[in-house]
Design a protein around this motif. Structure first.
Motif, PDB file in Angstrom:
ATOM      1  N   LEU A  22       0.827  -1.206   0.000  1.00 24.73           N
ATOM      2  CA  LEU A  22       0.000   0.000   0.000  1.00 24.73           C
ATOM      3  C   LEU A  22       0.866   1.263   0.000  1.00 24.73           C
ATOM      4  O   LEU A  22       0.570   2.243  -0.703  1.00 24.73           O
ATOM      5  N   LEU A  23       1.954   1.253   0.771  1.00 23.45           N
ATOM      6  CA  LEU A  23       2.893   2.372   0.744  1.00 23.45           C
ATOM      7  C   LEU A  23       3.502   2.531  -0.641  1.00 23.45           C
ATOM      8  O   LEU A  23       3.681   3.655  -1.135  1.00 23.45           O
ATOM      9  N   ALA A  24       3.818   1.414  -1.280  1.00 19.21           N
ATOM     10  CA  ALA A  24       4.417   1.461  -2.619  1.00 19.21           C
ATOM     11  C   ALA A  24       3.452   2.080  -3.631  1.00 19.21           C
ATOM     12  O   ALA A  24       3.858   2.881  -4.487  1.00 19.21           O
ATOM     13  N   VAL A  25       2.173   1.713  -3.566  1.00 12.78           N
ATOM     14  CA  VAL A  25       1.171   2.288  -4.478  1.00 12.78           C
ATOM     15  C   VAL A  25       1.081   3.800  -4.279  1.00 12.78           C
ATOM     16  O   VAL A  25       1.039   4.577  -5.250  1.00 12.78           O
ATOM     17  N   THR A  26       1.062   4.240  -3.031  1.00 11.92           N
ATOM     18  CA  THR A  26       1.017   5.679  -2.744  1.00 11.92           C
ATOM     19  C   THR A  26       2.226   6.398  -3.333  1.00 11.92           C
ATOM     20  O   THR A  26       2.106   7.478  -3.928  1.00 11.92           O
ATOM     21  N   LEU A  27       3.390   5.790  -3.211  1.00  8.10           N
ATOM     22  CA  LEU A  27       4.622   6.418  -3.702  1.00  8.10           C
ATOM     23  C   LEU A  27       4.629   6.543  -5.218  1.00  8.10           C
ATOM     24  O   LEU A  27       4.998   7.593  -5.754  1.00  8.10           O
ATOM     25  N   PHE A  28       4.224   5.488  -5.951  1.00  6.14           N
ATOM     26  CA  PHE A  28       4.323   5.618  -7.401  1.00  6.14           C
ATOM     27  C   PHE A  28       3.239   6.542  -7.968  1.00  6.14           C
ATOM     28  O   PHE A  28       3.418   7.126  -9.040  1.00  6.14           O
ATOM     29  N   LEU A  29       2.129   6.723  -7.241  1.00  2.00           N
ATOM     30  CA  LEU A  29       1.136   7.702  -7.698  1.00  2.00           C
ATOM     31  C   LEU A  29       1.659   9.128  -7.498  1.00  2.00           C
ATOM     32  O   LEU A  29       1.466  10.001  -8.352  1.00  2.00           O
ATOM     33  N   ILE A  30       2.356   9.356  -6.379  1.00  2.00           N
ATOM     34  CA  ILE A  30       2.951  10.678  -6.142  1.00  2.00           C
ATOM     35  C   ILE A  30       4.023  10.984  -7.174  1.00  2.00           C
ATOM     36  O   ILE A  30       4.248  12.146  -7.538  1.00  2.00           O
ATOM     37  N   GLU A  31       4.694   9.943  -7.677  1.00  2.00           N
ATOM     38  CA  GLU A  31       5.811  10.123  -8.615  1.00  2.00           C
ATOM     39  C   GLU A  31       5.392  10.848  -9.891  1.00  2.00           C
ATOM     40  O   GLU A  31       6.208  11.500 -10.547  1.00  2.00           O
ATOM     41  N   LEU A  32       4.127  10.770 -10.263  1.00  2.00           N
ATOM     42  CA  LEU A  32       3.657  11.437 -11.490  1.00  2.00           C
ATOM     43  C   LEU A  32       3.582  12.953 -11.340  1.00  2.00           C
ATOM     44  O   LEU A  32       3.729  13.683 -12.324  1.00  2.00           O
ATOM     45  N   VAL A  33       3.347  13.429 -10.126  1.00  2.00           N
ATOM     46  CA  VAL A  33       3.093  14.860  -9.921  1.00  2.00           C
ATOM     47  C   VAL A  33       4.271  15.735 -10.351  1.00  2.00           C
ATOM     48  O   VAL A  33       4.077  16.745 -11.039  1.00  2.00           O
ATOM     49  N   PRO A  34       5.536  15.406  -9.994  1.00  4.54           N
ATOM     50  CA  PRO A  34       6.647  16.269 -10.415  1.00  4.54           C
ATOM     51  C   PRO A  34       6.782  16.433 -11.925  1.00  4.54           C
ATOM     52  O   PRO A  34       7.201  17.494 -12.395  1.00  4.54           O
ATOM     53  N   LEU A  35       6.438  15.397 -12.701  1.00  2.00           N
ATOM     54  CA  LEU A  35       6.540  15.514 -14.161  1.00  2.00           C
ATOM     55  C   LEU A  35       5.644  16.625 -14.694  1.00  2.00           C
ATOM     56  O   LEU A  35       6.061  17.464 -15.500  1.00  2.00           O
ATOM     57  N   GLU A  36       4.396  16.626 -14.240  1.00  6.41           N
ATOM     58  CA  GLU A  36       3.466  17.653 -14.699  1.00  6.41           C
ATOM     59  C   GLU A  36       3.867  19.026 -14.174  1.00  6.41           C
ATOM     60  O   GLU A  36       3.752  20.034 -14.887  1.00  6.41           O
ATOM     61  N   LEU A  37       4.366  19.089 -12.938  1.00  6.19           N
ATOM     62  CA  LEU A  37       4.813  20.367 -12.394  1.00  6.19           C
ATOM     63  C   LEU A  37       5.997  20.919 -13.178  1.00  6.19           C
ATOM     64  O   LEU A  37       6.065  22.126 -13.459  1.00  6.19           O
ATOM     65  N   GLN A  38       6.944  20.063 -13.554  1.00  4.40           N
ATOM     66  CA  GLN A  38       8.085  20.508 -14.355  1.00  4.40           C
ATOM     67  C   GLN A  38       7.616  21.093 -15.688  1.00  4.40           C
ATOM     68  O   GLN A  38       8.094  22.143 -16.131  1.00  4.40           O
ATOM     69  N   ARG A  39       6.686  20.383 -16.321  1.00  2.00           N
ATOM     70  CA  ARG A  39       6.182  20.866 -17.613  1.00  2.00           C
ATOM     71  C   ARG A  39       5.517  22.229 -17.475  1.00  2.00           C
ATOM     72  O   ARG A  39       5.753  23.150 -18.273  1.00  2.00           O
ATOM     73  N   ARG A  40       4.706  22.390 -16.442  1.00  2.03           N
ATOM     74  CA  ARG A  40       3.986  23.656 -16.264  1.00  2.03           C
ATOM     75  C   ARG A  40       4.926  24.795 -15.863  1.00  2.03           C
ATOM     76  O   ARG A  40       4.738  25.943 -16.288  1.00  2.03           O
TER      77      ARG A  40
END
Length: 310
Positions: A22-40
């Motif tokens: 469950l911790l692992a699932v939470t971590l890989f979902l958070i991992e997507l956020v920086p990509l979109e933030l970098q683009r914006r």
């Protein structure tokens, strides 16, 4: 004793594996956020959206990074505790001093000492990451690639192509490493038996030449393992650099054609690096899985051997 590695892991740590996953699932979902933030952030700066927007996004990025790092710290410490509990259980289970057959089986103590000192550590270390590691890194790979595919399919194809050759040479090299690992374990056990028998003043053929030959065999096998292991790493890193060049080439052409943005190229290069890390971790997990499975089978086979009469 359960002979299948994953059945044993589930038997001794099922609840911990669920929580770690469950911790692992939470971590890989958070991992997507920086990509979109970098683009914006990059697009906001290029398009002149104002410092207020860029600064706010940077603060959000910092918060996401802190949350991600904190969760990863918790998961790593939790994994370590699960692994050490498994190490303790296995070492207690194979304690040669508590083995009533030890006196009837000369040399058995030496094998068990080798198992307790070196072999158990890798089995126990694998227990902590056995479920959460593939969930975390597999989820990161799929989610990041899905984001890239949605954002710019052509550049996502370049990212996919660099992983295809690796699926061919990694299993072949790992199989060669595993064969040498098994021979190395057998040689180390023989060395331990010789040392224990020597200390107990038992009879047997234990010449200095035999000892030197076994030590030389361990050295030779280790060097063969290193060549294949680091050769695999070299090929993987080379393909990663080829992927970055491919993204710059395809992305540069798309920018010139007005079909994508500069921020997308930046996000893709970052995304490829973020895919490379979990991919390398998955390859390491595959190595550990095959090596640990081999060692676990050898340990259980030794523990289940019937006592030999003196």
């Amino acid at each position: 004793m359960v002979r299948d590695l994953y059945r044993y892991i589930w038997k001794v740590s099922a609840r911990d594996q669920v929580l770690l996953s469950l911790l692992a699932v939470t971590l890989f979902l958070i991992e997507l956020v920086p990509l979109e933030l970098q683009r914006r952030i990059v697009n906001g700066a290029v398009e002149g959206s104002g410092w207020a927007l860029v600064g706010t996004l940077c603060l959000v990025y910092a918060g996401v990074a802190l949350a991600h790092g904190g969760l990863k710290l918790v998961m790593n410490i939790y994994r370590g505790s699960v692994s050490e509990a498994a190490n303790k259980r296995l070492r207690l289970q194979m304690n040669p001093a508590a083995d009533s057959t030890a006196a009837a089986a000369p040399g058995k103590e030496g094998v068990k000492i080798s198992m307790i000192v070196s072999e158990v550590e890798s089995v126990g270390g694998f227990v902590g990451s056995s479920f959460s590691e593939p969930v975390l890194n597999g989820g990161m790979l799929l989610s990041i690639f899905g984001y890239m595919l949605f954002t710019q399919p052509w550049m996502a194809l370049v990212a996919l192509l660099i992983f295809c050759p690796q699926m061919l040479f990694i299993p072949l090299l790992q199989a060669a490493i595993n064969r040498r690992t098994k021979r190395r374990i057998e040689t180390m056990r023989a060395l331990s038996v010789d040392i224990v028998d020597e200390a107990a003043a038992r009879g047997g053929v234990r010449t200095p030449e035999t000892f030197r030959q076994r030590v030389a065999n361990v050295y030779r096998l280790n060097m063969q393992i290193f060549v294949r292991k680091y050769g695999m790493n070299f090929l993987m890193n080379l393909l990663h650099q080829v992927g970055i060049i491919g993204i710059l080439a395809v992305g540069g052409w798309l920018v010139l054609q007005g079909k994508t943005e500069v921020g997308t190229i930046v996000a893709f290069i970052s995304g490829l690096s973020r895919m490379n890390d979990p991919w390398n971790d998955l390859v390491d997990f595959f190595r550990n899985l095959t090596n640990t499975g081999l060692k676990f089978r050898m340990i259980t086979a030794e523990l289940e051997k019937p006592a030999q009469p003196a």
